[in-house]
Structures are given as structure tokens and as C-alpha cells.
Write a protein that holds these residues in place. Sequence first.
Motif, short mmCIF file in Angstrom:
data_model
loop_
_atom_site.label_atom_id
_atom_site.label_comp_id
_atom_site.label_asym_id
_atom_site.label_seq_id
_atom_site.Cartn_x
_atom_site.Cartn_y
_atom_site.Cartn_z
N PHE A 236 0.86 -1.19 0.00
CA PHE A 236 0.00 0.00 0.00
C PHE A 236 0.89 1.24 0.00
O PHE A 236 1.84 1.33 0.77
CB PHE A 236 -0.90 -0.01 1.24
N ILE A 237 0.58 2.21 -0.88
CA ILE A 237 1.36 3.44 -0.93
C ILE A 237 0.56 4.61 -0.36
O ILE A 237 0.99 5.27 0.58
CB ILE A 237 1.80 3.76 -2.38
N CYS A 238 -0.58 4.88 -0.93
CA CYS A 238 -1.41 5.99 -0.43
C CYS A 238 -2.84 5.83 -0.93
O CYS A 238 -3.12 4.97 -1.77
CB CYS A 238 -0.84 7.34 -0.86
N ILE A 293 1.23 -3.37 -20.98
CA ILE A 293 0.00 -3.52 -20.20
C ILE A 293 -0.03 -2.54 -19.03
O ILE A 293 -1.01 -1.84 -18.81
CB ILE A 293 -0.16 -4.97 -19.70
N ILE A 294 1.07 -2.52 -18.27
CA ILE A 294 1.14 -1.63 -17.10
C ILE A 294 1.08 -0.17 -17.54
O ILE A 294 0.45 0.67 -16.88
CB ILE A 294 2.42 -1.91 -16.28
N HIS A 295 1.70 0.16 -18.66
CA HIS A 295 1.66 1.53 -19.18
C HIS A 295 0.22 1.92 -19.49
O HIS A 295 -0.20 3.06 -19.21
CB HIS A 295 2.53 1.65 -20.43
N SER A 296 -0.55 0.99 -20.06
CA SER A 296 -1.95 1.28 -20.38
C SER A 296 -2.78 1.44 -19.12
O SER A 296 -3.86 2.06 -19.15
CB SER A 296 -2.54 0.16 -21.25
N MET A 297 -2.29 0.91 -17.99
CA MET A 297 -2.98 1.07 -16.71
C MET A 297 -2.56 2.34 -15.98
O MET A 297 -3.01 2.61 -14.87
CB MET A 297 -2.70 -0.14 -15.80
N GLY A 298 -1.66 3.09 -16.62
CA GLY A 298 -1.22 4.34 -16.01
C GLY A 298 0.03 4.21 -15.17
O GLY A 298 0.40 5.15 -14.46
N GLY A 299 0.69 3.06 -15.24
CA GLY A 299 1.91 2.84 -14.46
C GLY A 299 3.12 2.62 -15.36
O GLY A 299 3.05 2.81 -16.57
N GLU A 300 4.22 2.23 -14.76
CA GLU A 300 5.45 1.99 -15.51
C GLU A 300 6.19 0.81 -14.89
O GLU A 300 6.48 0.80 -13.69
CB GLU A 300 6.34 3.22 -15.49
N LEU A 301 6.45 -0.22 -15.69
CA LEU A 301 7.19 -1.39 -15.21
C LEU A 301 8.68 -1.07 -15.27
O LEU A 301 9.19 -0.63 -16.30
CB LEU A 301 6.88 -2.60 -16.07
N ALA A 302 9.38 -1.26 -14.16
CA ALA A 302 10.81 -0.94 -14.08
C ALA A 302 11.57 -2.07 -13.41
O ALA A 302 10.97 -3.02 -12.89
CB ALA A 302 11.00 0.37 -13.32
N VAL A 303 12.88 -1.97 -13.44
CA VAL A 303 13.71 -3.00 -12.83
C VAL A 303 14.86 -2.37 -12.05
O VAL A 303 15.41 -1.34 -12.43
CB VAL A 303 14.28 -3.96 -13.91
N GLU A 304 15.19 -2.99 -10.93
CA GLU A 304 16.39 -2.65 -10.15
C GLU A 304 17.20 -3.93 -10.02
O GLU A 304 16.67 -4.97 -9.61
CB GLU A 304 16.01 -2.12 -8.77
N PHE A 315 6.17 -2.26 -10.32
CA PHE A 315 5.36 -1.21 -10.94
C PHE A 315 4.41 -0.64 -9.89
O PHE A 315 4.06 -1.31 -8.92
CB PHE A 315 4.56 -1.74 -12.13
N VAL A 316 4.01 0.61 -10.11
CA VAL A 316 3.06 1.30 -9.24
C VAL A 316 1.84 1.67 -10.08
O VAL A 316 1.99 2.27 -11.15
CB VAL A 316 3.67 2.56 -8.62
N ILE A 317 0.67 1.28 -9.62
CA ILE A 317 -0.57 1.63 -10.32
C ILE A 317 -1.59 2.16 -9.31
O ILE A 317 -1.48 1.89 -8.11
CB ILE A 317 -1.18 0.43 -11.08
#
Length: 475
Positions: A236-238, A293-304, A315-317
Motif C-alpha cells: 500500500f502506498i497511499c 499492459i502496465i503503461h496502459s494502466m497508467g503505471g510503468e514497469l521498471a527493474v532494479e 510497478f506502481v498503479i
Amino acid sequence: MVKKLFFMLGAALLVGFSGFYFLNLTLLQSIAGGVLAGIPFMWISHNTHTSVVTSPVKKDEPSIESDAYRLLEKKFKAVSEKAEKLEYEKKTTEMFLASMSHEIRTPLNGIIGLTEVLDGTALTKEQKEFVSMIRESSNNLRVIVNDVLEVSKLNAGKMELENIAFDLHGKISAAVGLFMPKVKEKEIALSTFVDENLPRQLMGDPTRLSQVLNNLISNALKFTGQGGKIDVSAQFICREGDEVSLKISVSDSGIGLSKIQQEKIFEAYSQATASTTRKSGGTGLGLTISRKIIHSMGGELAVESEEGKGATFFFVITLKEAPASVAEEEEIPKETAEVSKTDAVSEKQTDEIHVLVAEDNPINQKLIQVVLKKLGLKVTLADNGEKAVEARKQNHYDMIFMDIQMPVMGGVEATHEILVYEKEQGEAHIPIIALTANALSGDREKYINEGMDDYTTKPLDVKLIEKLVEKYCYL
């Protein structure tokens, strides 16, 4: 003055269209660029007009203004032709993909389906092993075909997202459970964490979210060695009103990625190294698809990641919490379906259900006949649409499975003929299910708009066939 304004407008349009088609600018940026470009063109036009007035041009001499106008017209025509060519190429590509989808899936349908049927017969231990190998190879091929088609339709901008209530905790558990046999085989320590502050029911596309989770967990399993570790978490973020922001991550203790590899990992057909495909299989499209898919949901898939020390894909959505009334409705159908099914079986036994199958491929005919007869249904076959229409006119069926591409008369045309017949004769409508190897985005809606009641793809999904029979025959 009119010519001057027309000249400026034409120049602005040329700049705008060039920016839109060749520089990939947004529509707003293109318009702004066109307006700004119009100012110097207006100045040039003004000076040209002044020179024309002070130094009259002979009637047989072409003016500078007319030359500029013809040049502008030529450029505008070139841009229009380029746009038409791009649109034609896009449509041609879509038609090619649809054709290849059908041609590849048709034989693949036979291989996978008949392998399942064969596996249900009495086999020796060695034969069982061979069948298992065929199944594994066929499923790998199906994944490749699906991935290539998925990327193609996503690149065409045909992402379609549902917005329904779903259980986030359940989706994560289901995704993890799918890989438990492999997790146990590799003796991997897998942990799952779902923040208790996250609502149980959210609004979104559970199928697409599951697709991303499956891709990320599968990827982690591929590159985590024996006795490694994988963590799946939802944090959970906010919250703002009914909107909840959350972070989902999948971490592994695998081989990790270098900085250069991290920059390329989301590109289509890209793998961490040239040997990755041979070692771990796959097309290298899973992460590309997931990111889109995540971009279309308004988020961004990233990697560390750090080479040799594992990787974390995250990703954060932001999703809306499902209203209490909707959440309750989502839980009702499952119980209702069980009751309906039980009641229906008492009203209509499976051996009383008669289905018509319109299919021209002999192997697929045999396969669907075996599948439906195992469900206890009576089956009649028609090898083209024309015969299917005649069969419908002569007999009563509880359901029709209609292939799309058939000789003499295709499935869509046959459906139209049946619908006209039912209307003219005042007969009750028989549910028609599109049975096709076409699986591009929008195909389902296209066939339903043609008058069909539902849609299923090849290779056949036996469980889905069972659900369709329950849905339309247990009435």
C-alpha cells in the motif's frame, strides 16, 4: 491578401503534418509548430508581394509567389501520399497477422487437442513420456505464437482493458500457486506478502494484471538457480478518496542484470544475453508485453538489479476500490452458477443436448467431436457453412459451433443466413459460437457484432467449451 493568407495556412499545415508523421510529435505540438512556422512565411509572402507591386512581372513570367505555391502544393501532396501508404501498410500487416494466426493455430489446435485425448487412453510408461514431450513442445509453440500476436496487436494500439471488481489477494495467490510445482522442483524459497492496508476488492482488469504477474514470476523462476529465493509483494502506498495506489514487485536471487542489459530488457525480442533464449527458452516478449499492459494502466514497469545479485521488477498503479455493492455482486455468480448448474442437470441431461459443429478441417472435426462426446453430447458435423445452414433448417440443435474460414460459405455468412431464416420462420434462436483460429484484438467483438453469441479460439480449451455448454444449454 487572400492569396497571402492561403500561402501562410498552407505552409503551416505542411509543417504541422510533417511534425506529426515524420517527427512523431503530438497533435498539439504539430499545431503549435505550424503556427510558429506561419509567421516567417507571412513575412516572406509580404516582402514578395511588395516586390511584385514595385517591380511588376511580365504576364508570361511566372511569379515567385506562384512558384512557392506550387512547391507547397507538391510537398502537401507528398505528405498525404505518405500518410495513405502508412495506413495501407498497417492494414496489410493486420491482415497478414490474422491470416498467419489462423494458419498456425489450425494445425496447432489438432496437435494439442489430440495429445490431450491420447493422454487419456491406456498407454505404457514410455508412451506416456513421449506424450508429455509432445505436450510440452506444443505448449511452448503456443506461447511463442501468442506472444508474437500479442505484441503485434499492442503495437497497433489495440489494448482493451476491463474495469470490473476483483480480489487482489486472490489474484496474487493464484499467480503464485500456478508455479508451485516448479518452485518445489527447484527447491526455491518463495514468499508472498500482501499489505493488510490494501482493500480486498479493487476495480480493474484482473486478467491483464494476472498476465503481468505470471510473466514476472515465470521470469524470476527462469533465472533463479536451485535453492534460490523469490519474493512477491503488494504494498500500500497511499489513498485519495476511493483511489488506492499500490506497488507490486517480484524479486529474485538470480543472475541479475548489468546496466546495459537493464536498458534493453524491455525491448521486443530482447534477452539479457544472446545465449539466454537457448538456456531458458521464450521469445523475450514477456517483459515487453507486461510493460505495455502496465503503461496502459497508467503505471510503468521498471527493474532494479545488480549483476550476480538478482533483480526486482516492480510497478506502481492506482486503482479504485470496488463499491461494497459491486464487490458483493462479484461473489454471487459463483454460488448462483453452481445452483443453476445443479438445477439444469435435473431438467436436461447431457445426452439430450444436440450440437451442430461447422468445421472443414478433418483433424479439428475429429477433435471437437471427441471432446463434445466425452461431455455426453450428441454431435452433428457440417464441413462448410452452406451445409450448416441446411442442417439448421432441417433439424433442431441446442447449440452451434461455427468455424469462421470454410469453403463454399464462411462462418459469418452462414450465421447471417441462419439469423434471417430464424426471423422469417419465427423460430427460437439457437446460440452460435464462433470457433476460430483468429485471435487478434477485436476479433471477439467483431464476430459478436456479426450476430454470433460467443467466441472461443483454437487451440480448443476443453474447460472453456464445458463452460459454454453449461451457459447456453443448461437452460
